[in-house]
Enzyme design. Structure first.
Site, PDB file in Angstrom:
ATOM      1  CG  ASP A  15     -23.403 -11.487   9.419  1.00 21.21           C
ATOM      2  OD1 ASP A  15     -24.609 -11.778   9.439  1.00 21.21           O
ATOM      3  OD2 ASP A  15     -22.717 -11.392  10.443  1.00 21.21           O
ATOM      4  CG  HIS A  18     -27.672 -14.387   8.066  1.00 23.50           C
ATOM      5  ND1 HIS A  18     -28.120 -15.682   8.216  1.00 23.50           N
ATOM      6  CD2 HIS A  18     -26.384 -14.383   8.525  1.00 23.50           C
ATOM      7  CE1 HIS A  18     -27.161 -16.428   8.730  1.00 23.50           C
ATOM      8  NE2 HIS A  18     -26.107 -15.669   8.936  1.00 23.50           N
ATOM      9  CG  HIS A 195     -18.850 -10.315  13.796  1.00 19.99           C
ATOM     10  ND1 HIS A 195     -18.739 -10.450  12.421  1.00 19.99           N
ATOM     11  CD2 HIS A 195     -20.165 -10.478  14.075  1.00 19.99           C
ATOM     12  CE1 HIS A 195     -19.948 -10.682  11.913  1.00 19.99           C
ATOM     13  NE2 HIS A 195     -20.827 -10.692  12.898  1.00 19.99           N
ATOM     14  CG  HIS A 197     -24.721  -8.873  14.640  1.00 14.79           C
ATOM     15  ND1 HIS A 197     -25.487  -9.063  13.515  1.00 14.79           N
ATOM     16  CD2 HIS A 197     -23.713  -9.776  14.568  1.00 14.79           C
ATOM     17  CE1 HIS A 197     -24.981 -10.057  12.792  1.00 14.79           C
ATOM     18  NE2 HIS A 197     -23.902 -10.501  13.405  1.00 14.79           N
ATOM     19  CE1 TYR A 288     -26.988 -15.325  15.172  1.00 17.93           C
ATOM     20  CE2 TYR A 288     -28.331 -17.130  14.350  1.00 17.93           C
ATOM     21  CZ  TYR A 288     -27.347 -16.181  14.146  1.00 17.93           C
ATOM     22  OH  TYR A 288     -26.739 -16.074  12.927  1.00 17.93           O
TER      23      TYR A 288
END
Length: 348
Positions: A15, A18, A195, A197, A288
């Protein structure tokens, strides 16, 4: 599973890709992996940000191919297990076989939260090759807890040993996490993961909420590196879990040193995760991060605030791959604004 209360999977080399436009070199990956292994991390995941096969014109070319990354990382891992990510439609069986050949222990198969049915063959492939198979339900905020459960049961049926609630847009509040993770923990016979963010500043808080609701495996990244405002910050997560009384395998100081002494010198101001207005509105709208750049461009074209476009897109429930809708939505919004202005002038 480990003997710990919670298994920690470090996503810095997946991740986190990115945040650096997928430009970690194999040598940099080896250094990070070595530091995480020394800190006794449970699992390290290595892939392009969009999984094996993601290095492309569509998703961004990586600095090296999957084989080079695996060749660099595998010799650095002793007790730490190695995971790779596979997205149906992006990764292939050939890449899975390569990961097996190089020594991967786990494969995590990710689908949109309502599309678990596309992963059946992929779980079969992983099981045949003797790897631990985990299922990831991306953008889980876009489905009700009951729908998330239905999709998780499909992955369980296909052979998943754990299913993850993925807050891919950083859009969930703690209660959203508890409802989804709690229901899966009650109804599934396999492990449940979470998970996070950090687009709403809740990466650590939501991860704690997930663990309290029954998650036994969770993700994080050193320095919080990742898409949007990044992921739950791993060194913070380890310290917080220890203070909360959980038994975790990674060494707190060791993970801190991996972040400060090894990863940080590789980063620039542009790659450091930041909770700025862009990522905040993405989390607020539940959209997103791939929509951001296109929405800015279209906002200028139609003289609209891109934040308003993103909120409208979020209300519509857009998912990755629907970026072509941005222009249509902006054109409609601009037309509505003009119509409202005309009506107001007529009333005057």
């Amino acid at each position: 599973m480990t003997d710990s209360d919670v298994r920690l999977i470090d996503m810095t080399l997946r991740d986190g890709m990115h945040a650096v436009d997928h430009q970690f070199t194999p040598e940099q990956m080896a250094d990070v992996a070595s530091a995480l292994d020394e800190a006794n991390m449970d699992v390290v995941e290595v892939s392009h940000g969009d999984g094996m096969g993601g290095s492309s014109i569509n998703y961004g070319f990586a600095a090296a191919d999957t084989e080079a990354y695996l060749d660099a990382v595998v010799p650095e891992l002793t007790d730490t297990r190695l995971s790779v990510l596979l997205l149906p439609g992006i990764g292939t069986v050939e890449e899975l076989d390569l990961a097996v050949e190089k020594g991967a222990d786990m494969c995590r198969i990710a689908t949109h939260v309502t599309e678990a049915d596309v992963s059946a063959e992929h779980f079969e492939f992983v099981e045949e090759r003797g790897l631990e198979a985990n299922g990831l339900l991306m953008l889980s905020h876009m489905a009700s807890p009951e729908t998330v459960l239905e999709q998780a049961k499909l992955m369980e049926e296909y052979g998943a040993e754990a299913v993850y609630v993925m807050d891919s847009a950083g859009a969930m509040l703690p209660q959203d996490v508890r409802e989804r993770v709690g229901l899966l923990s009650e109804e599934l016979s396999i492990d449940v993961g979470f998970h996070a963010h950090n687009n709403l500043g809740l990466g650590i808080g939501n991860t704690l909420a997930g663990i309290e609701a029954g998650a036994t495996t969770v993700d994080g990244c050193l320095r919080g590196l990742g898409a949007g405002s990044g992921n739950a910050q791993m060194e913070v997560l380890v310290g917080v879990l220890e203070k909360a009384g959980y038994d975790v395998s990674p060494d707190f100081f060791g993970v801190m040193d991996a972040a400060e002494d090894v990863l940080l010198p590789m980063l620039t101001d542009d790659t450091m995760p930041e909770l700025d207005n862009d990522s905040l509105v993405l989390g607020y709208a539940g959209v997103y991060s791939s929509f951001l750049r296109h929405t800015r461009r279209v906002g200028e074209q139609f003289d609209l605030d891109p934040r308003e476009i993103l909120v409208e897109l979020g209300d519509m429930g857009v998912v990755g791959g629907q970026e072509d809708m941005i222009t249509d939505v902006a054109a409609r919004m601009a037309g509505d604004d003009k119509a409202a202005t005309a009506d107001s002038e007529a009333d005057d």
